[in-house]
Design an enzyme around this catalytic site. Structure first.
Site, PDB file in Angstrom:
ATOM      1  N   SER A  44       1.002  -1.447  -0.011  1.00  0.00           N
ATOM      2  CA  SER A  44       0.113   0.097   0.000  1.00  0.00           C
ATOM      3  C   SER A  44       0.669   1.278   0.003  1.00  0.00           C
ATOM      4  CB  SER A  44      -1.065  -0.067   1.380  1.00  0.00           C
ATOM      5  OG  SER A  44      -1.446  -1.149   1.419  1.00  0.00           O
ATOM      6  N   ARG A  82       7.589   6.194  -3.954  1.00  0.00           N
ATOM      7  CA  ARG A  82       8.142   6.937  -2.871  1.00  0.00           C
ATOM      8  C   ARG A  82       7.395   6.144  -1.497  1.00  0.00           C
ATOM      9  NH1 ARG A  82       3.889  10.234  -2.209  1.00  0.00           N
ATOM     10  NH2 ARG A  82       3.148  11.098  -4.167  1.00  0.00           N
ATOM     11  N   ASP A 105      -3.520  -1.712  -1.685  1.00  0.00           N
ATOM     12  CA  ASP A 105      -4.666  -2.254  -0.887  1.00  0.00           C
ATOM     13  C   ASP A 105      -6.154  -1.577  -1.314  1.00  0.00           C
ATOM     14  OD1 ASP A 105      -4.188   0.571  -0.111  1.00  0.00           O
ATOM     15  OD2 ASP A 105      -4.285   0.211   1.912  1.00  0.00           O
TER      16      ASP A 105
HETATM   17 MG    MG Z   1      -4.254  -2.083   5.402  1.00  0.00          MG
END
Ligand code: MG
Ligand code: ADP
Length: 463
Positions: free
Chosen positions: A147, A162, A200
């Site tokens: 994520s 990044r 995610d």
């Molecule tokens: Mg999560």
């Protein structure tokens, strides 16, 4: 006294600066829609990266077999084993293990982080029951939920743009995280293929769609915040690859990096940003998401302690410590229904070592929680409105009403009830009673991990 007046004027000024009247939220939503167009038009065209996920087929319900998922989100990471039933058989079996990321690994070396993750995965695989073992000659496959912003190069490769959310490991930036994970798995002696690399939000969208075909937006409100949605492939000018058969492509917006002159920012936000690991970046995330809400509250309380002495003549030293006041504690104080605000008193004592607070001071703390949470929740709702507008679904359709289900996940959404209620009410307020009945929020529990397993299944090398 003069000091009491000072506390009130700090409160009033903060409240005014955080105000999010509907007109302002509509400007934010429009700005979001504009930036979405710009980010889809060209690479680097907007602060919104609008990343192409390479997911152009969402789960159908026909997926089958045993798949693993690894979910690295920010605060915790989880490993999952999921057995899918084929032909609408649903999820037959799922189990998971969870561990928190040691803070030193968040700012250490790439190898150390991936070794730690792979070691946890190895432990989990070692406990696999015999009935889940892969047939001879077949490798285990894994969906990797990662994520952080990734420039995806295929469904199972992509380089880190990044770090965000308090991670800062220079030597991972620009590297393919699937290669890094695969090398670490090899060092641990695990033979496993990474079949899908997903954000995610994309995982949550996939997991949500598996159980409800009307899911076409996913929003995460956890440590950070982000959103993904289903876009028409033809509406993505920067996509030069072949048009997918489905005609659709899931876009990972990376909306945490959204910023607009319409966002209500205060001096506390600017100071927190300056002191952060990523100044100038993730501004939307820094006013909406779980990592930061408690810290904003702390900064206002510190100002009030210094200038209005709300905690006595001395400024409590703990209050000077960044990120000591976490959002779950803020949420607990905000939800305190006891007549003497006992929870607020206990939290102030336990976390900040401030004892004997008056009921008035406790009420002030709750009021500040409300201001900070309300601003975040209402802005998150404006973000959702921006997506709904981009999809052309904010006005009635000639073909009649069609539902959009927004799959929601993340610890903030899940546990901070006042925040969640405010977000949901705000969208109704913005869309109007009639249109808003077509937009439904649905909590997609564990969606990101299961979604990654589902995408590993649909991108398996054996199908
Ligand atoms: Mg999560
Ligand atoms: P991640 O975003 O790291 O993948 P989660 O979705 O589980 O993980 O979100 C964890 C975050 O959710 C925490 O960092 C915290 O900010 C927030 N959170 C967790 N519990 C609560 C709570 N009870 N009240 C408010 N926020 C919470």
């Amino acid at each position: 006294s003069n000091k009491k007046g000072r506390a009130m004027s700090i409160l009033k000024e903060f409240e005014e600066k955080c105000a999010t009247p509907d007109a302002k939220l509509k400007q934010v939503a429009d700005a979001m829609t504009v930036e979405m167009h710009a980010g889809l038009a060209s690479e680097g065209g907007s602060k919104l990266k609008m990343l192409i996920s390479y997911v152009n087929n969402l789960p159908t319900g026909d997926e089958g077999g045993v798949f693993y998922a690894l979910d690295l989100g920010g605060t915790n990471f989880r490993v999952l084993r999921v057995q899918l039933g084929r032909k609408d058989g649903g999820i037959i079996h799922q189990e998971f293990a969870e561990a928190s990321i040691p803070p030193n690994l968040m700012v250490g070396s790439s190898e150390a982080l991936f070794d730690y993750i792979a070691a946890e995965l190895a432990k989990f695989v070692a406990e696999e029951e015999e009935k889940f073992h892969p047939p001879p000659g077949r490798q285990r496959e894994l969906g990797f939920t990662f994520s952080f912003p990734i420039m995806q190069t295929s469904i199972n490769s992509g380089t880190l743009i990044r770090w965000t959310k308090g991670f800062s490991i220079d030597d991972t930036v620009g590297k393919d995280v699937v290669v890094e994970l695969t090398k670490a798995m090899q060092r641990q002696g695990i033979a496993m293929r990474v079949s899908a690399l997903v954000n995610d939000t994309v995982g949550t969208l996939a997991g949500g769609r598996f159980s409800n075909k009307d899911v076409s937006i996913a929003v995460i409100l956890g440590t950070g915040t982000n959103a993904a949605y289903v876009e028409r492939a033809q509406a993505i000018p920067k996509w030069h690859g072949p048009l997918p058969k489905s005609g659709e492509m899931v876009i990972n917006m990376e909306w945490g990096n959204f910023r607009s002159s319409h966002l209500p920012l205060t001096e506390y936000d600017h100071a927190m940003d300056t002191d952060s690991l990523n100044p100038g970046e993730q501004i939307f995330e820094k006013i909406c998401s779980g990592m930061y809400l408690g810290e904003i509250l702390r900064r206002v309380l510190l100002r009030m302690a210094e200038e209005a002495g709300i905690f006595g003549d001395e400024v409590p030293s703990k209050l000077k410590s960044s990120f000591i006041l976490r959002t779950p504690e803020m949420s607990a104080m905000h939800h305190d229904t006891s007549s003497d605000l006992r929870v607020v008193g206990d939290k102030l004592k336990d976390i900040l070592e401030i004892s004997n607070t008056s009921l008035k001071t406790r009420r002030l703390v709750v009021e500040l929680c409300n201001i900070v949470a309300t601003r975040g929740a209402r802005l998150a709702a404006a973000g959702v409105l921006g997506i709904v507008k981009k999809m052309g679904r904010d006005t009635p359709r000639e073909t009649g009403p069609e539902k959009i289900v927004v799959a929601m996940d993340g610890g903030l959404y899940e546990h901070y009830t006042e925040y969640r209620k405010c977000l949901e009410n705000t969208l109704v307020e913005l869309l109007g009673a009639e249109m808003s009945t077509n937009i439904v929020f649905q909590h997609a529990n564990d969606g990101s991990g299961i979604g990654a397993a589902l995408l590993a299944a649909s991108n398996s090398m054996y199908v």
